[in-house]
Design an enzyme around this catalytic site. Structure first.
Site, short mmCIF file in Angstrom:
data_model
loop_
_atom_site.label_atom_id
_atom_site.label_comp_id
_atom_site.label_asym_id
_atom_site.label_seq_id
_atom_site.Cartn_x
_atom_site.Cartn_y
_atom_site.Cartn_z
N GLU B 102 -13.62 0.40 -4.71
CA GLU B 102 -14.25 -0.84 -4.28
C GLU B 102 -15.71 -0.93 -4.66
O GLU B 102 -16.20 -2.00 -5.06
CB GLU B 102 -14.13 -1.00 -2.75
N HIS B 172 -6.20 -3.15 8.52
CA HIS B 172 -5.69 -4.27 7.72
C HIS B 172 -5.86 -5.57 8.48
O HIS B 172 -5.14 -6.53 8.25
CB HIS B 172 -4.20 -4.04 7.39
#
Lengths: 415, 368
Positions: B102, B172
């Site tokens: 990321e 999540h």
């Protein structure tokens, strides 16, 4: 290869030898109890050959000739079967919607965990990523604890607070949802071990996808700089979710990517190779030479998680092929039966036992209760007075009724 | 499920079975009743959020030759299918996968943008945006400022998924927007549905500032409505009143707008209160005047969001509104938000600021 046997084991072999036709027993010394590779007509210990390990910046590596005794053979078989069955049960629970969210199965990779654990000693630590159910069980949790954690029940390893990716036991630092986050953590655990002068290693596992995280490079550098006893272990199953390794990594020789950290490549589908390599690696780290990088060439049968069928980026034929020719459990089974370390009946009995254990765990995992809502605010801080937790509205501000899950469990009679 | 859990959840609906409650979303998607300005009468097509995002990216890449899309797994279509067929259409040099990194994705995106190409960077889950945080906060947000406008990465848009999905647990489900509202230089946008998503995403991609576009993952399939098929944008920095009212102003964004609308409906039925619901749409810079005008009319404000309450963006709104509308206020400003805990696993239904919690706040405000 010399092997130290306990008096009990020696007596057992001796009596078996006397009962059957022994071929060769060497050098029983008075001082210690030593015997070389013992080959008996009806084997209780056999030697096998494993694929050689590929080496990076090492002159020599693990032995390709390994020995296995009956006791260990049955144990490893059982361990791998438990993991296989447990993961299978988890997959079914997921399909029945009794587990929701994310569930990453280890099926196919059993030899890595069982083989490494076989070489680990008391005090060694493990930290891994989210494909952790098998490891959790191996490192001390029960099948019930694992399955019940997946279904979020009180009987779960973390009583339902962690879920699939966050399970822990003594010296097992989880279970990590964020890819790569466990890599520097592993280096830190190793530092603590070195600081305390423990002869231990921290097995820090990650996948081929996580091998591209910057954190790994940072952790590797620190580990080598300070000679930390870390085993960086890449469980390379060929895919980072749906991306094949060649499409994500400029170099797929993961055991070399530590650069200045030596590395070994191991056939991760052969539990004996894994055990041998881990034993060797541990000796390396224990002797103060610093970290080592290992790559376990393995394979997963299921998709990345239960939300991934696993067939859009590889063919069904490929998966069948691996199951047929390289399955860690059937491969091992063939070996131990052919070498008479075990019989079909013994293994069938183990299968039956394992099935029973998993079925019983399933019962609890699907029937136990969930922690009451107060669990939402346990385990936020430690050793502070009960915290004021701002709630969904200002008026739902509460003072923690229970600061820890342990307190809550005690209160509901599940301590 | 424990008895208590069942009884609490059954307040949501008295006719569902245990199993149905377990799988039910905590809200019902409310399609937009009006189209954005200038789009009335245009041809539409039924699309869900995933398809409208796909459409927006397709249009962006058709109209801008320099536009590239990259992120984890975007090539085959993405884990939520938002980039379906885009590699097929635009080729491997414009739509490509990145490795699992990321920080690398964000930094790389900043570089692409600074060099003059339009970069659409996908971070698969908002929960994973934190390795990229340094790049976004220290580099993307400050590039123009520190170079005296000689350089900028305005052509960067980061798309990421956002919010509770019913079973996402700790990593999540997060709503990380407040982590970025403390950083001047970034624009932050959260759509409530397909029509807004398409227009807002196109605006973000074309906006000459680095933008983060948060896509409510629970709405990808669930939210379906008639979306205008052409190329259109919805201006950034503008809030939208989605329900008119005179008794109380209720501000929300993303999924929570639908929770707010249901709570407002309930308030009408049970309290005869007319609640005005505002979708903030752009979180930074937010449409202060729009909200202030509304509170000047109603005299009451509730802000509601999924993110934990402390230092959630509701805090900033509350602070600003109390200053600008001090003498208009008839009741204290309320925030209905997530608890100050990590996003839980099985206790998600208790964590979320549900319809009933919002209703409770409305009731308290109007009766103050």
């Amino acid at each position: 290869m010399t092997k130290f046997l306990s008096l009990v084991q020696l007596e057992r072999i001796w009596s078996t030898t006397m009962a059957l036709f022994a071929r060769q027993i060497q050098s029983l010394t008075a001082g210690g109890i030593r015997t070389q590779q013992v080959r008996l007509a009806s084997s209780t210990e056999v030697s096998f050959h494993t694929k050689p390990c590929k080496l990076h910046k090492l002159d020599s590596g693990p032995n390709t000739s390994v020995t296995l005794n009956k006791e260990d053979a049955l144990k490893y078989y059982r361990d791998m079967q438990v993991i296989r069955r447990m993961e299978s049960a988890a997959g079914n629970l997921y399909k029945e919607k009794k587990i929701r969210g994310f569930c990453h199965l280890y099926s196919g990779q059993e030899a890595c965990a069982v083989g490494m654990k076989a070489a680990m000693t008391e005090g060694d630590a493990v930290i891994t990523a989210y494909r952790c159910h098998g490891w959790t069980w191996l490192l001390g949790a029960t099948v019930t604890e694992v399955l019940a954690e997946l279904t979020g029940r009180i009987a779960g390893n973390v009583h339902g607070k962690g879920g699939s990716m966050h399970m822990y036991t003594k010296n097992f630092y989880g279970g990590n949802g964020i890819v790569g986050a466990q890599q520097p953590l592993g280096a830190g655990v190793a530092l603590a071990m070195k600081y305390r002068e423990q002869k231990n290693v921290c097995v820090t596992l990650y996948g081929d996808g996580a091998a591209n995280q910057g954190q790994l490079f940072e952790a590797t550098n620190m580990a080598k700089l300070w000679d930390l006893p870390v085993l960086f272990v890449c469980e390379n199953n060929g895919f980072g979710m749906g991306t094949a390794v060649e499409r994500a990594s400029a170099s797929t020789e993961y055991y070399t990517r530590g650069d200045y950290v030596p590395g070994i490549w191991v056939d991760g589908m052969d539990i004996l190779a894994v055990r041998e390599a881990t034993k060797w690696a541990k000796e390396y780290c224990d002797s103060g030479k610093g970290p080592l990088m290992m790559e376990m060439a393995t394979y997963r049968y299921h998709g990345h998680s239960m939300s991934d069928p696993g067939t859009s980026y590889r063919s069904r034929e490929e998966i069948q092929e691996v199951r047929k020719t390289r399955d860690p459990i059937t491969g091992f089974k063939d070996r131990i039966i052919t070498s008479s370390l075990a019989t079909e009946e013994e293994l069938k009995a183990i299968d039956k036992e394992v099935r029973k254990e998993v079925d019983e765990a399933l019962k609890i995992a699907t029937s136990d209760g969930v922690l009451p809502p107060e669990a939402l605010y346990t385990d936020i801080y430690h050793n502070t007075p009960a915290q004021t937790i701002r709630g969904a509205t200002i008026d739902e501000t509460i003072v923690q009724p229970y600061k820890t899950s342990a307190d809550l469990l005690k209160a509901i009679g599940r301590a | 499920m424990s008895h208590r859990a069942v009884s609490l959840l059954s307040k949501c609906s008295s006719t569902l079975t245990n199993a149905q409650i377990r799988g039910k979303a905590h809200f019902t998607f409310q399609p937009s009743t009006t189209l954005p300005a200038g789009l009335q009468g245009q041809e539409t097509s039924k699309m869900n959020l995933m398809q409208s995002v796909n459409e927006a990216m397709r249009i962006a890449m058709e109209t801008d030759d320099s536009a590239v899309l990259f992120g984890e797994d975007v090539a085959f279509g993405g884990v939520f299918r938002c980039s379906l067929d885009l590699q097929k259409k635009f080729g491997k040099d414009r739509v490509f996968n990145t490795p699992l990194c990321e920080q690398g994705i964000a930094g790389f995106g900043i570089g692409v943008a600074a060099a003059g190409a339009t970069a659409i960077a996908e971070i698969q889950f908002g929960d994973y945006i934190f390795p990229a945080y340094d790049q976004l906060v220290n580099e993307a947000a400050k590039f123009r400022y520190r170079s005296g406008n000689q350089f900028d990465c305005g052509k960067l848009t980061v798309r990421t998924t956002w919010g509770a999905v019913g079973h996402g647990a700790l990593y999540h489900s997060q709503s990380p927007e407040a982590n970025f509202t403390h950083t001047p230089g970034l624009k932050l946008v959260v759509p409530r549905g397909p029509i807004q998503a398409k227009g807002l995403l196109l605006s973000c991609i074309r906006d000459p500032n680095p933008c983060i576009f948060f896509e409510p993952k629970i709405l990808y399939r669930l939210a379906s409505e008639d979306v205008p098929i052409g190329d259109y944008t919805i201006p950034l920095g503008q809030a939208e009143t989605v329900r008119q009212g005179k008794d109380l102003t209720l501000v929300a964004w993303g999924t929570q707008v639908h929770v707010a609308l249901e709570a407002a409906q309930l308030a009408k039925e049970k309290l005869n209160a007319d609640v005005e619901v505002i979708d903030l749409q752009t979180i930074q810079p937010w449409d202060e005047d729009h909200v202030v005008e509304s509170v000047q009319k109603t005299g009451r404000l509730i802000v509601t969001h999924e993110a934990p309450i402390s230092s959630g963006f509701g805090a900033e709104i509350a602070s600003t509104v109390q200053k600008r509308c001090f003498l208009n206020l008839e009741s204290p400003i309320e925030r209905v938000a997530g608890f100050d805990t990590p996003f839980p696993h099985v206790h998600e239904p208790f964590y979320l600021p549900t319809i009933h919690r919002v209703f409770d706040a409305i009731k308290k405000s109007v009766n103050y």
